[in-house]
Every structure is written in structure tokens, then in C-alpha cells.
Design a protein around this motif. Structure first.
Motif, PDB file in Angstrom:
ATOM      1  N   ASP A  59     145.442   7.209  89.154  1.00  0.00           N
ATOM      2  CA  ASP A  59     145.110   5.789  89.083  1.00  0.00           C
ATOM      3  C   ASP A  59     146.236   5.080  88.339  1.00  0.00           C
ATOM      4  O   ASP A  59     146.456   5.331  87.150  1.00  0.00           O
ATOM      5  CB  ASP A  59     143.776   5.609  88.363  1.00  0.00           C
ATOM      6  CG  ASP A  59     143.321   4.160  88.290  1.00  0.00           C
ATOM      7  OD1 ASP A  59     144.151   3.246  88.498  1.00  0.00           O
ATOM      8  OD2 ASP A  59     142.132   3.924  87.992  1.00  0.00           O
ATOM      9  N   SER A  61     146.512   2.370  87.031  1.00  0.00           N
ATOM     10  CA  SER A  61     146.129   1.570  85.872  1.00  0.00           C
ATOM     11  C   SER A  61     145.972   2.425  84.609  1.00  0.00           C
ATOM     12  O   SER A  61     145.824   1.887  83.512  1.00  0.00           O
ATOM     13  CB  SER A  61     144.805   0.845  86.148  1.00  0.00           C
ATOM     14  OG  SER A  61     143.727   1.761  86.247  1.00  0.00           O
ATOM     15  N   ARG A  62     146.019   3.726  84.756  1.00  0.00           N
ATOM     16  CA  ARG A  62     145.869   4.628  83.618  1.00  0.00           C
ATOM     17  C   ARG A  62     147.232   5.158  83.165  1.00  0.00           C
ATOM     18  O   ARG A  62     148.159   5.272  83.970  1.00  0.00           O
ATOM     19  CB  ARG A  62     144.983   5.820  83.998  1.00  0.00           C
ATOM     20  CG  ARG A  62     143.549   5.447  84.315  1.00  0.00           C
ATOM     21  CD  ARG A  62     142.804   6.664  84.835  1.00  0.00           C
ATOM     22  NE  ARG A  62     141.409   6.364  85.140  1.00  0.00           N
ATOM     23  CZ  ARG A  62     140.617   7.137  85.853  1.00  0.00           C
ATOM     24  NH1 ARG A  62     141.073   8.266  86.343  1.00  0.00           N
ATOM     25  NH2 ARG A  62     139.363   6.791  86.087  1.00  0.00           N
ATOM     26  N   PRO A  63     147.340   5.512  81.898  1.00  0.00           N
ATOM     27  CA  PRO A  63     148.584   6.147  81.432  1.00  0.00           C
ATOM     28  C   PRO A  63     148.693   7.562  81.996  1.00  0.00           C
ATOM     29  O   PRO A  63     147.693   8.150  82.432  1.00  0.00           O
ATOM     30  CB  PRO A  63     148.425   6.159  79.910  1.00  0.00           C
ATOM     31  CG  PRO A  63     146.941   6.159  79.692  1.00  0.00           C
ATOM     32  CD  PRO A  63     146.358   5.336  80.806  1.00  0.00           C
ATOM     33  N   THR A  64     149.901   8.092  81.983  1.00  0.00           N
ATOM     34  CA  THR A  64     150.159   9.411  82.565  1.00  0.00           C
ATOM     35  C   THR A  64     150.759  10.340  81.525  1.00  0.00           C
ATOM     36  O   THR A  64     151.658   9.962  80.777  1.00  0.00           O
ATOM     37  CB  THR A  64     151.137   9.293  83.755  1.00  0.00           C
ATOM     38  OG1 THR A  64     150.556   8.436  84.746  1.00  0.00           O
ATOM     39  CG2 THR A  64     151.421  10.658  84.377  1.00  0.00           C
ATOM     40  N   ASP A 121     136.823  11.775  85.986  1.00  0.00           N
ATOM     41  CA  ASP A 121     136.509  11.023  84.761  1.00  0.00           C
ATOM     42  C   ASP A 121     137.607  11.124  83.716  1.00  0.00           C
ATOM     43  O   ASP A 121     137.351  11.024  82.512  1.00  0.00           O
ATOM     44  CB  ASP A 121     135.192  11.525  84.167  1.00  0.00           C
ATOM     45  CG  ASP A 121     135.249  13.013  83.829  1.00  0.00           C
ATOM     46  OD1 ASP A 121     136.140  13.715  84.350  1.00  0.00           O
ATOM     47  OD2 ASP A 121     134.390  13.475  83.043  1.00  0.00           O
ATOM     48  N   SER A 123     140.844   9.987  81.491  1.00  0.00           N
ATOM     49  CA  SER A 123     141.413   8.737  80.980  1.00  0.00           C
ATOM     50  C   SER A 123     142.932   8.716  81.118  1.00  0.00           C
ATOM     51  O   SER A 123     143.563   7.703  80.856  1.00  0.00           O
ATOM     52  CB  SER A 123     141.017   8.537  79.519  1.00  0.00           C
ATOM     53  OG  SER A 123     141.349   9.676  78.744  1.00  0.00           O
ATOM     54  N   TYR A 124     143.511   9.844  81.527  1.00  0.00           N
ATOM     55  CA  TYR A 124     144.951   9.957  81.793  1.00  0.00           C
ATOM     56  C   TYR A 124     145.178  10.556  83.171  1.00  0.00           C
ATOM     57  O   TYR A 124     144.419  11.427  83.606  1.00  0.00           O
ATOM     58  CB  TYR A 124     145.642  10.859  80.770  1.00  0.00           C
ATOM     59  CG  TYR A 124     145.884  10.245  79.427  1.00  0.00           C
ATOM     60  CD1 TYR A 124     147.115   9.668  79.108  1.00  0.00           C
ATOM     61  CD2 TYR A 124     144.895  10.261  78.447  1.00  0.00           C
ATOM     62  CE1 TYR A 124     147.343   9.115  77.857  1.00  0.00           C
ATOM     63  CE2 TYR A 124     145.112   9.710  77.195  1.00  0.00           C
ATOM     64  CZ  TYR A 124     146.346   9.141  76.915  1.00  0.00           C
ATOM     65  OH  TYR A 124     146.570   8.585  75.672  1.00  0.00           O
ATOM     66  N   ASN A 125     146.213  10.081  83.844  1.00  0.00           N
ATOM     67  CA  ASN A 125     146.733  10.815  84.986  1.00  0.00           C
ATOM     68  C   ASN A 125     147.502  12.025  84.461  1.00  0.00           C
ATOM     69  O   ASN A 125     147.927  12.040  83.307  1.00  0.00           O
ATOM     70  CB  ASN A 125     147.689   9.953  85.804  1.00  0.00           C
ATOM     71  CG  ASN A 125     147.039   8.684  86.307  1.00  0.00           C
ATOM     72  OD1 ASN A 125     145.973   8.716  86.907  1.00  0.00           O
ATOM     73  ND2 ASN A 125     147.690   7.555  86.049  1.00  0.00           N
ATOM     74  N   GLU A 153     153.449   8.662  79.147  1.00  0.00           N
ATOM     75  CA  GLU A 153     153.071   8.289  77.780  1.00  0.00           C
ATOM     76  C   GLU A 153     153.365   9.387  76.768  1.00  0.00           C
ATOM     77  O   GLU A 153     153.828   9.113  75.667  1.00  0.00           O
ATOM     78  CB  GLU A 153     151.587   7.918  77.723  1.00  0.00           C
ATOM     79  CG  GLU A 153     151.163   7.424  76.355  1.00  0.00           C
ATOM     80  CD  GLU A 153     149.939   6.544  76.397  1.00  0.00           C
ATOM     81  OE1 GLU A 153     149.014   6.832  75.636  1.00  0.00           O
ATOM     82  OE2 GLU A 153     149.898   5.575  77.184  1.00  0.00           O
ATOM     83  N   ILE A 352     141.900  13.636  77.085  1.00  0.00           N
ATOM     84  CA  ILE A 352     141.969  12.996  78.407  1.00  0.00           C
ATOM     85  C   ILE A 352     140.610  12.838  79.086  1.00  0.00           C
ATOM     86  O   ILE A 352     140.548  12.304  80.193  1.00  0.00           O
ATOM     87  CB  ILE A 352     142.926  13.748  79.344  1.00  0.00           C
ATOM     88  CG1 ILE A 352     142.372  15.122  79.720  1.00  0.00           C
ATOM     89  CG2 ILE A 352     144.288  13.878  78.711  1.00  0.00           C
ATOM     90  CD1 ILE A 352     143.219  15.831  80.770  1.00  0.00           C
ATOM     91  N   LYS A 355     137.144   8.948  77.611  1.00  0.00           N
ATOM     92  CA  LYS A 355     137.654   7.786  76.893  1.00  0.00           C
ATOM     93  C   LYS A 355     137.086   6.524  77.496  1.00  0.00           C
ATOM     94  O   LYS A 355     136.987   6.422  78.698  1.00  0.00           O
ATOM     95  CB  LYS A 355     139.171   7.749  76.962  1.00  0.00           C
ATOM     96  CG  LYS A 355     139.815   7.312  75.671  1.00  0.00           C
ATOM     97  CD  LYS A 355     141.315   7.335  75.815  1.00  0.00           C
ATOM     98  CE  LYS A 355     141.972   7.470  74.468  1.00  0.00           C
ATOM     99  NZ  LYS A 355     143.425   7.463  74.546  1.00  0.00           N
TER     100      LYS A 355
END
Length: 355
Positions: A59, A61-64, A121, A123-125, A153, A352, A355
Motif C-alpha cells: 500500500d 500510503s504506508r511506510p516501507t 493488517d 502497518s508497514y510494507n 523508512e 509492523i 498499528k
């Protein structure tokens, strides 16, 4: 699932060991990794001998976060008593060139990627990058694909650390210095001796102390390691060259150190490269704290890895022992691979998920 990941990882590592993958000659192992991931339904990307992939529910929009390790090896040294390309398991040890550095880390990170790949689910790629030319700090490894990986990130760099956390790594500057004088006959008051002129700068490199001191490494270290001057006994030398090895701590950037040096010495100073940067991650970072909660210790690594090419927070951690790297009859304990997979997963879960 974990048990199957461990089994698959061991078989993959055996295949990788059986294929010669010296730096710049990693095509065979790149092919195997690429096919292994594709067989698991993973879409892969390739540039030269570097293979990378993203988790299924990526996604933007999420940090990686980056999971990285290398599949190239050094050449076997003359002390080998076993076939370096024969992946034999004896008394719980998997022998073979690259088994410890960094095969165990590599397959454990691949397994970790597969564990999280189809979870929605997160919060990070997750970006998995298996790369080439690490052992020679080459230009056609991680460095050449970083622009294509997208914004990252933080990173886990897989190197054998007994699964303890290297939260900082020294950078490296190799400086070629030159002092010019004027040639003359040694029997007469002629010339301008370049050796004598160089002594002042050499003494500066020996005695200078940088003001900022790393909490992890202590003071920055500089060592004059090579010196050359003169052609014959009766000629005052017109040129003196010397080499300085500078181990840069996380208290400075390479560029800052170079500026300070040039401000204080009169000789010409030419760095061979400024690309091997010091790296670090805050001890308070959630990933580090997660590792500490699992009983892992933190330390500063004196050895250089692909971590030096990253400009993001990164931790170097992996199964195996750095003391076994490049040794004759290299090995990794089979159980270390299983423990590595489990610890990578448990370290990442609170960071990850949810979040």
C-alpha cells in the motif's frame, strides 16, 4: 507454518551453497532465488544479479521497511579441508562456502518475508532485497537498485551477529595523501625534502582527536598505513605519498570528517570513496526495543557491510557468528536458521502489526 518455512529455508540454503557465487559471478544463485520466490507466488524484480520483491498487499500510503542480505561470497581460502560447494550436515552443522556469511541470514529473511507476505493488517510494507557484490562493496549490488526500491523508512540488514543487534556500524574513508617538495642532490643543500614536509601532517593524523565521541564506538580512529617516497639514496625526494585509514563513527558523516582533515593539513587529500558511510539506529527505535525485549543485546559493529550504503536507520542482525565468516570450512548451525527465522518474526510483529 514456521516449521515448513524452516524446512524450505534449509533446502534453499543447501542449493545456494552448491552454486559458486563469488562477487560479480552470482548469476546462478540469483536464478535460484528468483525461481524460489516465483514458485511461492511472489512477483519478483531483477536488475543484474539483484532480486527484490514486495509483500502482496503493498500500500503506497504506508511506510516501507527493507529486509536485505547478500548471496555473493568470498573465494575459499587455502585452509579448506572440505569441498566448499558441498552442503553437508554433520553434527548439526551445515558446512559450505557462504553458509554463515550470509546464507543463513539470507534464507531466514526470505522466510520472514514469506511469513508476512499475505497478511493484510500490516502497518508497514515489506521490501525484500537479495543482493550481489557485498563482499567487495561493489557498485552493482544493493547500491544500484536502491533508487528503484522506493522510499524506505528503516532496514534490517542480515549479517551473522548471533542474532544480537548491531545498532551502529563504522564507516570507512581511505585517503591517498601527497606532499610535494623539490628534488636535489643529497650531498648539497639542495631541494625541498618531501618526506620532512610530510612529517607534520602524518603527526597530525596520529595525534588529532575529533571533538564528538560516539556513544557506541568512542572516538573516531585514523591510522597512517602506507608511506612511499624517494627513488635512490642520494636524491632528495620531491614527492611523498601516504595512505590513511579512517574509521568513521556515527558521530560524523564522511563529508564532515573530510572537511575537518583538509582544514588541518597541508598535503593533498583524495578519498578513494565517500560511499561507505557510518550507519546507526536509535536504541529507542521500536525494532531495537523489540529485540531487547526478546533478550538480544546491542553493540557497535567494527566490520563493514551493505548497511554502509543506506541513508536510513538500520540494524544489522542475523543468525550465525561473524567469527566464522571467511574461515576455512565455514558452517552455520542448522538450529541457528530456525532460531533466526523465529526471532526475526517475533522482533517484527509488534512493530509492523496492529498499528
Amino acid at each position: 507454518m514456521i516449521e515448513q518455512l524452516q524446512k524450505d529455508s534449509l533446502e534453499l540454503l543447501k542449493r545456494l551453497i552448491s552454486i559458486s557465487s563469488f562477487s560479480k559471478e552470482e548469476e546462478g544463485t540469483a536464478d535460484v532465488i528468483e525461481q524460489f520466490l516465483q514458485d511461492k507466488g511472489i512477483k519478483t524484480h531483477r536488475k543484474l544479479n539483484n532480486i527484490w520483491a514486495y509483500n502482496q498487499y503493498f500500500d503506497a500510503s504506508r511506510p516501507t521497511l527493507l529486509l536485505n542480505s547478500h548471496h555473493d561470497t568470498v573465494k575459499p581460502n587455502s585452509g579448506y579441508t572440505r569441498d566448499p560447494f558441498s552442503p553437508d550436515v554433520v553434527d548439526g552443522k551445515l558446512y559450505g562456502l557462504g553458509s554463515n556469511d550470509a546464507g543463513g541470514c539470507l534464507v531466514s529473511l526470505i522466510a520472514t518475508f514469506l511469513y508476512f507476505n499475505d497478511q493484510q493488517d500490516l502497518s508497514y510494507n515489506i521490501c525484500l532485497a537479495t543482493t550481489a557484490e557485498e563482499e567487495i562493496s561493489g557498485n552493482n549490488g544493493l547500491e544500484c537498485i536502491l533508487p528503484e526500491l522506493g522510499e524506505l523508512e528503516f532496514a534490517i540488514v542480515g549479517e551473522p551477529t548471533l542474532m544480537n543487534l548491531a545498532i551502529a556500524e563504522r564507516g570507512l574513508l581511505v585517503l591517498d595523501c601527497a606532499v610535494h617538495g623539490k628534488a636535489g642532490h643529497a650531498a648539497r643543500e639542495e631541494g625541498d625534502n618531501a618526506i620532512y614536509k610530510a612529517l607534520k601532517d602524518i603527526e597530525w593524523f596520529r595525534n588529532y582527536r575529533f571533538s564528538k565521541v560516539s556513544e557506541v564506538f568512542g572516538p573516531l580512529k585514523m591510522s597512517v598505513t602506507i608511506i612511499n617516497a624517494g627513488s635512490q639514496h642520494n636524491v632528495v625526494p620531491e614527492l611523498c605519498t601516504f595512505t590513511v585509514d579512517v574509521r568513521v563513527t556515527d558521530a560524523y558523516t564522511n563529508e564532515e570528517v573530510l572537511k575537518i582533515i583538509r582544514t588541518n593539513v597541508d598535503c593533498e587529500v583524495k578519498p578513494r570513496s565517500v560511499r561507505l558511510k557510518p550507519s546507526s539506529i536509535d536504541k529507542a527505535h521500536p525494532l531495537v526495543q523489540s529485540g531487547i525485549a526478546l533478550g538480544r543485546t546491542t553493540y557497535g559493529s567494527p566490520t563493514t557491510s551493505d548497511q554502509a550504503l543506506l541513508s536510513i536507520p538500520s540494524v544489522k542482525v542475523g543468525p550465525g557468528d561473524s567469527a566464522r565468516s571467511h574461515m576455512a570450512d565455514e558452517y552455520v548451525f542448522v538450529e541457528e536458521i530456525g532460531e533466526g527465522i523465529q526471532l526475526y518474526i517475533e522482533m517484527l510483529k509488534p512493530v509492523i502489526k496492529g498499528k
